[in-house]
Structure formats: C-alpha cells, structure tokens
Design a protein around this motif. Sequence first.
Motif, short mmCIF file in Angstrom:
data_model
loop_
_atom_site.label_atom_id
_atom_site.label_comp_id
_atom_site.label_asym_id
_atom_site.label_seq_id
_atom_site.Cartn_x
_atom_site.Cartn_y
_atom_site.Cartn_z
N UNK A 1 0.83 -1.20 0.00
CA UNK A 1 0.00 0.00 0.00
C UNK A 1 0.87 1.25 0.00
N UNK A 2 2.09 1.12 0.48
CA UNK A 2 3.07 2.19 0.48
C UNK A 2 4.41 1.54 0.23
N UNK A 3 5.24 2.19 -0.56
CA UNK A 3 6.54 1.57 -0.85
C UNK A 3 7.62 2.65 -0.88
N UNK A 4 8.12 3.08 0.27
CA UNK A 4 9.21 4.05 0.24
C UNK A 4 10.54 3.38 -0.07
N UNK A 5 11.37 4.10 -0.82
CA UNK A 5 12.75 3.69 -1.07
C UNK A 5 13.63 4.55 -0.17
N UNK A 6 14.53 3.92 0.57
CA UNK A 6 15.42 4.62 1.49
C UNK A 6 16.83 4.51 0.94
N UNK A 7 17.43 5.63 0.52
CA UNK A 7 18.78 5.62 -0.03
C UNK A 7 19.82 5.40 1.06
N UNK A 8 20.74 4.47 0.83
CA UNK A 8 21.79 4.15 1.80
C UNK A 8 23.12 4.01 1.08
N UNK A 9 24.21 4.27 1.79
CA UNK A 9 25.53 4.09 1.20
C UNK A 9 26.07 2.70 1.48
N UNK A 10 25.70 2.12 2.62
CA UNK A 10 26.17 0.78 2.99
C UNK A 10 24.95 -0.10 3.19
N UNK A 11 24.62 -0.88 2.19
CA UNK A 11 23.40 -1.69 2.19
C UNK A 11 23.38 -2.70 3.33
N UNK A 12 24.50 -3.37 3.57
CA UNK A 12 24.54 -4.38 4.64
C UNK A 12 24.37 -3.74 6.02
N UNK A 13 25.04 -2.63 6.26
CA UNK A 13 24.92 -1.96 7.56
C UNK A 13 23.50 -1.43 7.75
N UNK A 14 22.91 -0.90 6.70
CA UNK A 14 21.54 -0.39 6.78
C UNK A 14 20.56 -1.52 7.06
N UNK A 15 20.74 -2.65 6.40
CA UNK A 15 19.89 -3.81 6.65
C UNK A 15 20.02 -4.26 8.09
N UNK A 16 21.23 -4.37 8.59
CA UNK A 16 21.44 -4.80 9.97
C UNK A 16 20.80 -3.82 10.96
N UNK A 17 20.92 -2.53 10.68
CA UNK A 17 20.31 -1.51 11.56
C UNK A 17 18.79 -1.62 11.53
N UNK A 18 18.22 -1.82 10.34
CA UNK A 18 16.76 -1.95 10.23
C UNK A 18 16.27 -3.17 11.00
N UNK A 19 16.98 -4.28 10.89
CA UNK A 19 16.61 -5.51 11.61
C UNK A 19 16.71 -5.27 13.12
#
Length: 125
Positions: free
Chosen positions: A75-93
């Motif tokens: 229903x909503x799909x934001x894209x969040x720009x990140x420089x370090x994909x793995x670190x961003x994924x770990x932080x989101x988790x």
Amino acid sequence: MIHRLQRVVPDCPDPRAPAVLHRGMPGGDTDRPDPRWSLDDDWATLHLGDGRVPAFQRADPYEPPRWPDPRRPQRVHPDVGVTDLEAARDAAVALGAEVLDAGGPRTARTVCGPRAGHPFCLVRE
C-alpha cells in the motif's frame, strides 16, 4: 494550487511500531503535540529534521501486504537511499524490521518491513 500534500498515512495494526522503526533510520522523534491531529493509540507521527511529518494510522481489522504476493499488494513503498546496504539492513533488523527479500550479489536493494506493516526498500546510492 488546489492542495498541498502534507503526508502519506499508511494503515497498520499498531501505529507506534512503524513510527519507532522509521524514527531509527532517518532520525527524528515521534508524537509531538500538534493542533492538526490528536495523539492517541490509533495515530502516531514521525517528526523529521526537515519538517516533514509522516504518520501511521490504525486499521482494524488489518491484513498486511505480503511480498511479493499480488493478492496482498503493498500500500506504500518508500525507497530509502543508503551508502552501505549491509549496515543499513542490519540496523533496520535491529530496530524491528525483517528482511523480506535480500536481493542477490548483483542487486543494489534489500526489501524490508516491520513484522506487521508496509514493506520498504533499502537502495544503495
């Protein structure tokens, strides 16, 4: 001008959970008093440093999107720009998200989402 887009308000079963999750990614704080809305268990706001205020509203009953099932679409799909994909994924988790689609070695994005909420993409800039 006929209108000005103020915010996008996705439905969810627990408004506080996605507000807290997203507060940890771009920064900001949640649920500041504002005369434009009431603060209660059915509404949560995220106040970003640039003045934008996304909000989350309880929907009951609620059936969350299921990635990538078209019968239960996003229903909503934001894209969040990140420089370090793995670190961003770990932080989101760590903030309560789950990885819905890790992509692959050539993919510059990871699809995540709150356990009962709207998916979002972490996209390498």
